[in-house]
Enzyme design. Structure first.
Site, PDB file in Angstrom:
ATOM      1  N   CYS A  60     -10.773 -35.211 -15.170  1.00 27.47           N
ATOM      2  CA  CYS A  60     -10.546 -35.139 -13.720  1.00 27.47           C
ATOM      3  C   CYS A  60     -10.597 -33.703 -13.206  1.00 27.47           C
ATOM      4  CB  CYS A  60      -9.200 -35.779 -13.379  1.00 27.47           C
ATOM      5  SG  CYS A  60      -7.822 -35.073 -14.291  1.00 27.47           S
ATOM      6  N   ASP A 105       3.558 -29.346  -9.732  1.00 26.35           N
ATOM      7  CA  ASP A 105       2.786 -29.658 -10.933  1.00 26.35           C
ATOM      8  C   ASP A 105       1.329 -29.937 -10.641  1.00 26.35           C
ATOM      9  OD1 ASP A 105       2.707 -32.636 -10.316  1.00 26.35           O
ATOM     10  OD2 ASP A 105       4.855 -32.234 -10.434  1.00 26.35           O
ATOM     11  N   CYS A 165      -8.277 -34.185 -22.958  1.00 23.02           N
ATOM     12  CA  CYS A 165      -9.127 -34.686 -21.881  1.00 23.02           C
ATOM     13  C   CYS A 165      -8.822 -33.885 -20.620  1.00 23.02           C
ATOM     14  CB  CYS A 165      -8.861 -36.173 -21.632  1.00 23.02           C
ATOM     15  SG  CYS A 165      -9.719 -36.783 -20.152  1.00 23.02           S
ATOM     16  N   CYS A 190      -4.746 -36.915 -22.984  1.00 21.33           N
ATOM     17  CA  CYS A 190      -4.672 -36.663 -21.534  1.00 21.33           C
ATOM     18  C   CYS A 190      -3.832 -35.415 -21.228  1.00 21.33           C
ATOM     19  CB  CYS A 190      -4.059 -37.865 -20.831  1.00 21.33           C
ATOM     20  SG  CYS A 190      -3.664 -37.550 -19.096  1.00 21.33           S
ATOM     21  N   CYS A 220       1.400 -47.390 -17.889  1.00 21.68           N
ATOM     22  CA  CYS A 220       2.461 -48.125 -18.583  1.00 21.68           C
ATOM     23  C   CYS A 220       3.200 -47.283 -19.606  1.00 21.68           C
ATOM     24  CB  CYS A 220       1.864 -49.294 -19.369  1.00 21.68           C
ATOM     25  SG  CYS A 220       1.198 -50.586 -18.380  1.00 21.68           S
ATOM     26  N   CYS A 266      -9.726 -40.594 -12.444  1.00 22.35           N
ATOM     27  CA  CYS A 266      -9.352 -40.859 -13.837  1.00 22.35           C
ATOM     28  C   CYS A 266      -9.737 -42.293 -14.169  1.00 22.35           C
ATOM     29  CB  CYS A 266      -7.850 -40.678 -14.036  1.00 22.35           C
ATOM     30  SG  CYS A 266      -7.327 -41.122 -15.707  1.00 22.35           S
TER      31      CYS A 266
HETATM   32  S1  SF4 Z   1      -9.166 -37.852 -16.508  1.00 22.56           S
HETATM   33 FE1  SF4 Z   1      -7.376 -36.525 -16.091  1.00 22.56          FE
HETATM   34  S2  SF4 Z   1      -5.640 -37.896 -15.768  1.00 22.56           S
HETATM   35 FE2  SF4 Z   1      -7.297 -39.079 -16.720  1.00 22.56          FE
HETATM   36  S3  SF4 Z   1      -6.881 -39.027 -18.930  1.00 22.56           S
HETATM   37 FE3  SF4 Z   1      -8.264 -37.317 -18.479  1.00 22.56          FE
HETATM   38  S4  SF4 Z   1      -6.892 -35.570 -18.044  1.00 22.56           S
HETATM   39 FE4  SF4 Z   1      -5.664 -37.429 -17.947  1.00 22.56          FE
END
Ligand code: SF4
Length: 499
Positions: free
Chosen positions: A459, A369, A456, A256, A9, A405
């Site tokens: 993933c 990307d 983060c 993220c 969102c 994710c």
């Molecule tokens: S897991 Fe990957 S896509 Fe999800 S918040 Fe973390 S970095 Fe972003």
């Protein structure tokens, strides 16, 4: 550029201290952020009571002759808005309608409206807990869980700040929230890890104060950027400006990383840097990291639009010609998953026009990307081969995605991710390229200007910042490796012992 990946969102909220016409600002704040979700959109304003408008698809254009109608429908000096791409719940039209935000709850004497960006991880246990107080839910989205959690605390006569603190302590996941209380106060807060963006700013006269997922929501209104809401921060607005208080209990920031590579608009600022500048740096890094491949290449090709900036950086770093051989059809916005599987190839045709003038017999570097499921990449490589390209080396700015994710990006299972079981060499083989070359994690981090421990990379590394997500990931991985067939968003429905 995997067409089938969406984010949850985008939000916007604003208060006008003098005039009762906030809707146009909220409208433009959301129009600037339609890239964050285009399955549904909504606006909610306050003039002593809540007024709501919900719609599916992209935010519509408003004709001048219809403006008064919209202002009459959404009156007041405070408003919030939302665009949504569902990463939870069902995808049928009726479910999308029920999941459209902003939402308003009127429960046991407390009224509250909320717009949110993110994803709740402990959704099963939270829903179970809240059902005891609220047997009937009205919406199909995580925003309702957050809103009801706030309402539950307010019913117990805590104040809004303490209610937000309870959310931060007891809800695991990503949530950047913007809301309006029943007495007409605009507020915002973020989860304690600060996974998703949310910034604040105001008009030059300082009479309109606003929150926005991305800075483009401010700039489109001519507002000045003021600050990024910190992880665990609770912000209210009054006549003298923003009032900020950090409620987090020592959890570490985990913004993220994928926002930098794919989701955020290039003209937004994240961590004080324009996203396009960060992406240019990604391209320069790729040029340095794979200089041997650059030497044998003839041209660079980008896949519009998110890799254009990285391609420019690579071109600048290496001096290699950037063949502008791909163009995006400007008004085609459908994502591949919305059409039938057998239509995917033609979907790429509808979205991107690959010009064949200068590709035959050439060694190409294609910059992208990310590779998520690999469907789009496979089709693009095949098309380049059909146009006569000799060698195709893929340069990918986001490091290899190996896991799902849990925080609002549409990557739910191991099975759907091409990188979860394949090495870069095997991915190259699967998509028909000569090689796949990911930017290093270190290079990625240094381009963002943030520290590795502030981002983060769940993933990418399999190390998730929140505890339940980590347990779920380990559990899902084990089952996947044992041949269990994952059925969509399994962690929401099928992990009772962990929730
Ligand atoms: S897991 Fe990957 S896509 Fe999800 S918040 Fe973390 S970095 Fe972003």
């Amino acid at each position: 550029m995997d067409n089938s990946v969406g984010t949850k969102c985008g939000v916007f909220g604003a208060v006008h201290l003098h005039e009762k016409k906030i809707f146009p600002y909220v409208y433009w704040g959301m129009r600037a952020q339609n890239h964050r979700g285009h399955q549904s959109h909504g606006f909610l304003t306050y003039d002593g009571g809540f007024h709501v408008y919900h719609g599916l698809d992209l935010i519509p254009k408003i004709k001048r002759k219809n403006l008064q109608e919209w202002l009459d429908r959404l009156p007041g000096h405070i408003g919030i808005g939302n665009v949504r791409y569902t990463t939870s719940g069902r995808m049928e039209e009726a479910a999308l309608v029920k999941g459209t935000q902003p939402i308003k709850i009127d429960g046991s004497g407390v009224k509250l409206a909320v717009s949110f960006n993110g994803n709740v991880v402990n959704t099963v246990s939270l829903r179970r807990e809240l059902k005891k107080d609220f047997p009937k839910f009205s919406y199909e989205c995580d925003a309702e869980l957050i809103c009801r959690k706030l309402v539950k605390s307010l019913m117990a006569e805590t104040d809004l700040k303490e209610a937000a603190r309870t959310c931060m302590d007891e809800i695991e996941g990503a949530f950047s929230v913007c809301g309006i209380t029943e007495d007409g106060n605009l507020f915002a807060f973020k989860d304690a890890y600060g996974l998703r963006p949310l910034c604040a700013g105001c008009s030059r006269k300082k009479d309109i104060l606003a929150f926005s997922s991305e800075t483009v929501g401010l700039s489109i209104n001519g507002f000045e950027y003021d600050f990024e809401v910190e992880p665990g921060e609770f912000v209210t607005v009054n006549r003298s400006g923003f009032e900020r208080e950090n409620l987090s209990s020592g959890k570490k920031r985990a913004f993220c990383a994928f926002e930098f590579a794919y989701f955020a608009r290039p003209d937004s600022k994240l961590n004080g840097k324009y996203v396009y500048e960060v992406r240019e740096e990604f391209g320069r890094n790729l040029g340095k990291e794979y200089s041997d491949l650059v030497k044998e290449a003839d041209v660079i090709v980008s896949l519009p639009q998110t890799s254009n900036d990285a391609t420019y950086g690579l071109h600048e770093e290496t001096g290699l010609r950037w063949e502008r051989g791909t163009r995006r059809h400007r008004y085609v916005t459908e994502r591949a998953f919305m059409l039938l599987p057998e239509e995917r190839y033609s979907t790429i045709d509808r979205k991107i026009n690959i010009l064949n003038n200068n590709l035959a017999g050439k060694n190409l570097i294609i910059v992208d990307d990310s590779i998520v499921r690999g469907d789009t990449t496979r089709v693009v490589v095949e098309k380049m081969r059909n146009l006569g390209a000799k060698k195709i080396h893929l340069f990918i700015t986001f490091p290899r995605i190996i896991g799902p994710c849990f925080y609002g990006i549409d990557m739910a299972t191991y099975g759907e991710l091409i990188g979860s079981t394949r090495s870069p060499e095997e991915i190259a083989q699967a998509v028909g390229a000569d090689s796949v070359n990911y930017q290093s994690l270190e290079g990625f981090v240094s381009a963002t200007g943030m520290k590795k421990h502030e981002l983060c990379f769940g993933c990418v590394t399999g190390n998730y910042p929140t505890p339940l997500a980590q347990r779920l990931a380990n559990w899902m991985r084990k089952r996947f490796e044992n041949g269990h067939v994952e059925k969509g968003r399994i962690y929401e429905i099928d992990a009772p012992n962990l929730m």
